[in-house]
Motif scaffolding. Structure first.
Motif, PDB file in Angstrom:
ATOM      1  N   ILE A   1      -0.759   8.776 -17.587  1.00  0.00           N
ATOM      2  CA  ILE A   1       0.567   7.554 -16.648  1.00  0.00           C
ATOM      3  C   ILE A   1       1.234   7.537 -17.474  1.00  0.00           C
ATOM      4  CG2 ILE A   1       1.242   6.481 -14.911  1.00  0.00           C
ATOM      5  CD1 ILE A   1      -1.824   6.770 -13.844  1.00  0.00           C
ATOM      6  N   GLU A   2       2.579   7.942 -17.923  1.00  0.00           N
ATOM      7  CA  GLU A   2       3.233   7.566 -18.902  1.00  0.00           C
ATOM      8  C   GLU A   2       4.189   6.602 -18.043  1.00  0.00           C
ATOM      9  OE1 GLU A   2       3.936   9.626 -21.208  1.00  0.00           O
ATOM     10  OE2 GLU A   2       2.511  10.985 -20.808  1.00  0.00           O
ATOM     11  N   PRO A   3       5.087   5.748 -19.300  1.00  0.00           N
ATOM     12  CA  PRO A   3       6.354   4.486 -18.961  1.00  0.00           C
ATOM     13  C   PRO A   3       6.397   4.334 -18.202  1.00  0.00           C
ATOM     14  CG  PRO A   3       5.141   4.723 -21.250  1.00  0.00           C
ATOM     15  CD  PRO A   3       4.631   6.309 -20.772  1.00  0.00           C
ATOM     16  N   GLY A   4       7.044   3.991 -17.332  1.00  0.00           N
ATOM     17  CA  GLY A   4       8.083   3.529 -16.045  1.00  0.00           C
ATOM     18  C   GLY A   4       7.016   4.706 -15.246  1.00  0.00           C
ATOM     19  N   GLU A   5       6.522   5.724 -14.799  1.00  0.00           N
ATOM     20  CA  GLU A   5       5.698   6.580 -14.106  1.00  0.00           C
ATOM     21  C   GLU A   5       5.310   5.417 -12.672  1.00  0.00           C
ATOM     22  OE1 GLU A   5       3.261  10.179 -13.361  1.00  0.00           O
ATOM     23  OE2 GLU A   5       3.353   9.419 -15.117  1.00  0.00           O
ATOM     24  N   GLU A   6       5.486   5.413 -10.939  1.00  0.00           N
ATOM     25  CA  GLU A   6       4.170   5.441 -10.962  1.00  0.00           C
ATOM     26  C   GLU A   6       3.234   5.112 -10.592  1.00  0.00           C
ATOM     27  OE1 GLU A   6       4.645   3.352  -5.892  1.00  0.00           O
ATOM     28  OE2 GLU A   6       6.679   5.034  -6.779  1.00  0.00           O
ATOM     29  N   ILE A   7       2.033   4.424  -9.871  1.00  0.00           N
ATOM     30  CA  ILE A   7       0.994   4.232  -9.603  1.00  0.00           C
ATOM     31  C   ILE A   7       0.339   4.843  -8.598  1.00  0.00           C
ATOM     32  CG2 ILE A   7      -1.493   3.892 -11.016  1.00  0.00           C
ATOM     33  CD1 ILE A   7      -0.093   2.130 -12.916  1.00  0.00           C
ATOM     34  N   THR A   8      -0.011   5.502  -8.396  1.00  0.00           N
ATOM     35  CA  THR A   8      -0.157   6.407  -6.466  1.00  0.00           C
ATOM     36  C   THR A   8      -1.847   7.102  -7.157  1.00  0.00           C
ATOM     37  OG1 THR A   8       0.693   8.479  -7.539  1.00  0.00           O
ATOM     38  CG2 THR A   8       2.123   7.014  -6.963  1.00  0.00           C
ATOM     39  N   TYR A   9      -1.660   6.687  -5.337  1.00  0.00           N
ATOM     40  CA  TYR A   9      -3.375   7.243  -5.482  1.00  0.00           C
ATOM     41  C   TYR A   9      -2.966   8.295  -4.132  1.00  0.00           C
ATOM     42  CZ  TYR A   9      -5.676   2.950  -3.080  1.00  0.00           C
ATOM     43  OH  TYR A   9      -5.492   1.985  -2.104  1.00  0.00           O
ATOM     44  N   ASN A  10      -3.989   8.483  -3.562  1.00  0.00           N
ATOM     45  CA  ASN A  10      -4.258   9.185  -1.710  1.00  0.00           C
ATOM     46  C   ASN A  10      -5.051   8.496  -1.196  1.00  0.00           C
ATOM     47  OD1 ASN A  10      -4.835  10.952   0.303  1.00  0.00           O
ATOM     48  ND2 ASN A  10      -4.375  12.960  -0.946  1.00  0.00           N
ATOM     49  N   TYR A  11      -4.386   7.745  -0.008  1.00  0.00           N
ATOM     50  CA  TYR A  11      -4.506   6.733   0.661  1.00  0.00           C
ATOM     51  C   TYR A  11      -5.528   7.573   1.498  1.00  0.00           C
ATOM     52  CZ  TYR A  11      -1.574   3.376   0.124  1.00  0.00           C
ATOM     53  OH  TYR A  11      -0.968   2.548  -0.792  1.00  0.00           O
ATOM     54  N   GLY A  12      -6.157   8.726   1.869  1.00  0.00           N
ATOM     55  CA  GLY A  12      -7.278   9.796   2.859  1.00  0.00           C
ATOM     56  C   GLY A  12      -5.688  10.018   3.692  1.00  0.00           C
ATOM     57  N   ARG A  13      -7.336  10.782   4.314  1.00  0.00           N
ATOM     58  CA  ARG A  13      -6.254  11.368   5.303  1.00  0.00           C
ATOM     59  C   ARG A  13      -6.496  11.122   6.470  1.00  0.00           C
ATOM     60  NH1 ARG A  13     -10.122  17.092   6.232  1.00  0.00           N
ATOM     61  NH2 ARG A  13      -8.366  17.881   4.602  1.00  0.00           N
ATOM     62  N   GLU A  14      -7.113   9.736   6.817  1.00  0.00           N
ATOM     63  CA  GLU A  14      -7.407   8.776   7.737  1.00  0.00           C
ATOM     64  C   GLU A  14      -5.702   8.304   8.207  1.00  0.00           C
ATOM     65  OE1 GLU A  14      -9.633   5.307   9.901  1.00  0.00           O
ATOM     66  OE2 GLU A  14     -11.158   7.103   8.912  1.00  0.00           O
ATOM     67  N   TYR A  15      -5.817   7.824   7.031  1.00  0.00           N
ATOM     68  CA  TYR A  15      -4.348   6.784   6.947  1.00  0.00           C
ATOM     69  C   TYR A  15      -3.254   7.191   7.207  1.00  0.00           C
ATOM     70  CZ  TYR A  15      -0.112   4.312   4.540  1.00  0.00           C
ATOM     71  OH  TYR A  15       1.079   4.219   4.353  1.00  0.00           O
ATOM     72  N   LEU A  16      -3.055   8.285   7.014  1.00  0.00           N
ATOM     73  CA  LEU A  16      -1.485   9.651   6.990  1.00  0.00           C
ATOM     74  C   LEU A  16      -2.160  10.051   8.530  1.00  0.00           C
ATOM     75  CD1 LEU A  16      -2.352  12.154   4.158  1.00  0.00           C
ATOM     76  CD2 LEU A  16      -0.105  10.556   4.689  1.00  0.00           C
ATOM     77  N   LYS A  17      -3.094   9.747   9.247  1.00  0.00           N
ATOM     78  CA  LYS A  17      -3.212  10.375  10.772  1.00  0.00           C
ATOM     79  C   LYS A  17      -2.526   9.296  11.263  1.00  0.00           C
ATOM     80  CE  LYS A  17      -6.399  11.813  13.882  1.00  0.00           C
ATOM     81  NZ  LYS A  17      -6.079  11.396  15.089  1.00  0.00           N
ATOM     82  N   SER A  18      -3.269   7.555  10.544  1.00  0.00           N
ATOM     83  CA  SER A  18      -3.113   6.715  11.772  1.00  0.00           C
ATOM     84  C   SER A  18      -1.411   5.882  11.659  1.00  0.00           C
ATOM     85  CB  SER A  18      -3.829   5.854  11.680  1.00  0.00           C
ATOM     86  OG  SER A  18      -4.392   5.470  10.137  1.00  0.00           O
TER      87      SER A  18
END
Length: 151
Positions: free
Chosen positions: A99-116
Motif C-alpha cells: 500500500i503506497e503513501p496517500g492510498e486509502e486503506i480498504t477491505y471488503n466488508y462482505g456480501r451481507e454488508y453489501l446486501k443490507s
C-alpha cells in the motif's frame, strides 16, 4: 516508538484511513477494537442506528463505535488492499498487497454488508465509482455513434 503508518482523512465516502508511508504486503495495520457484545445486543443497537459492528461469529460481535478504534475508519472496497484476520479472539487488519503513501486503506466488508446497507444506492467504493463512470462513458459513446449513423 515508531509512528503510525496511517492517518485519518477525508475520503469520497466520508472519513477514511490513509497510508502515510509504504505498508508491505501481509503487514499488520490496525486492530479492530471495541467491546465484545452478543449478536442479539448488536441487533438491538443496529436497530437504533448503531454502526461499526464487526461480527466475529454467530454469537459475538465487536462494537467498534468508539472513536479510538482507528480501524473503524477503514472503508469498504470491492477491490481492497487489506483484509481482516481473526487473531486471538479479535480482528486485526493486514495488507493484501503493498500500500503506497496517500492510498486509502480498504477491505471488503462482505456480501451481507453489501446486501443490507447498499441495496438502495449500490456500492460507492472507488472501484465501483470508476466502473460506473466507465460504463456511462461507454454508453454515451455508443449513443453518439448510433446518433451519427441515423443522421
Amino acid at each position: 516508538m515508531p509512528s503510525r503508518s496511517f492517518r485519518i482523512g477525508r475520503s469520497a465516502t466520508g472519513l477514511g484511513l490513509f497510508a502515510t508511508r509504504p505498508i508491505k504486503r501481509s503487514a499488520y495495520i490496525a486492530t479492530y477494537r471495541g467491546r465484545r457484545i452478543s449478536s442479539e445486543e448488536a441487533d438491538r443497537r443496529e436497530a437504533r442506528g448503531a454502526k461499526y459492528m464487526f461480527e466475529l461469529n454467530k454469537r459475538w460481535v465487536i462494537d467498534g463505535s468508539p472513536r479510538w478504534n482507528v480501524a473503524r475508519y477503514i472503508n469498504h472496497s470491492c477491490r481492497p488492499n487489506a483484509k481482516p484476520v481473526g487473531r486471538k479472539g479479535g480482528i486485526v487488519i493486514v495488507a493484501l498487497r503493498q500500500i503506497e503513501p496517500g492510498e486509502e486503506i480498504t477491505y471488503n466488508y462482505g456480501r451481507e454488508y453489501l446486501k443490507s446497507f447498499l441495496d438502495n444506492g449500490g456500492c460507492h467504493c472507488a472501484a465501483c465509482r470508476k466502473k460506473i463512470v466507465r460504463d456511462r462513458r461507454h454508453h454515451r459513446l455508443h449513443e453518439n455513434r448510433a446518433g451519427r449513423r441515423s443522421s
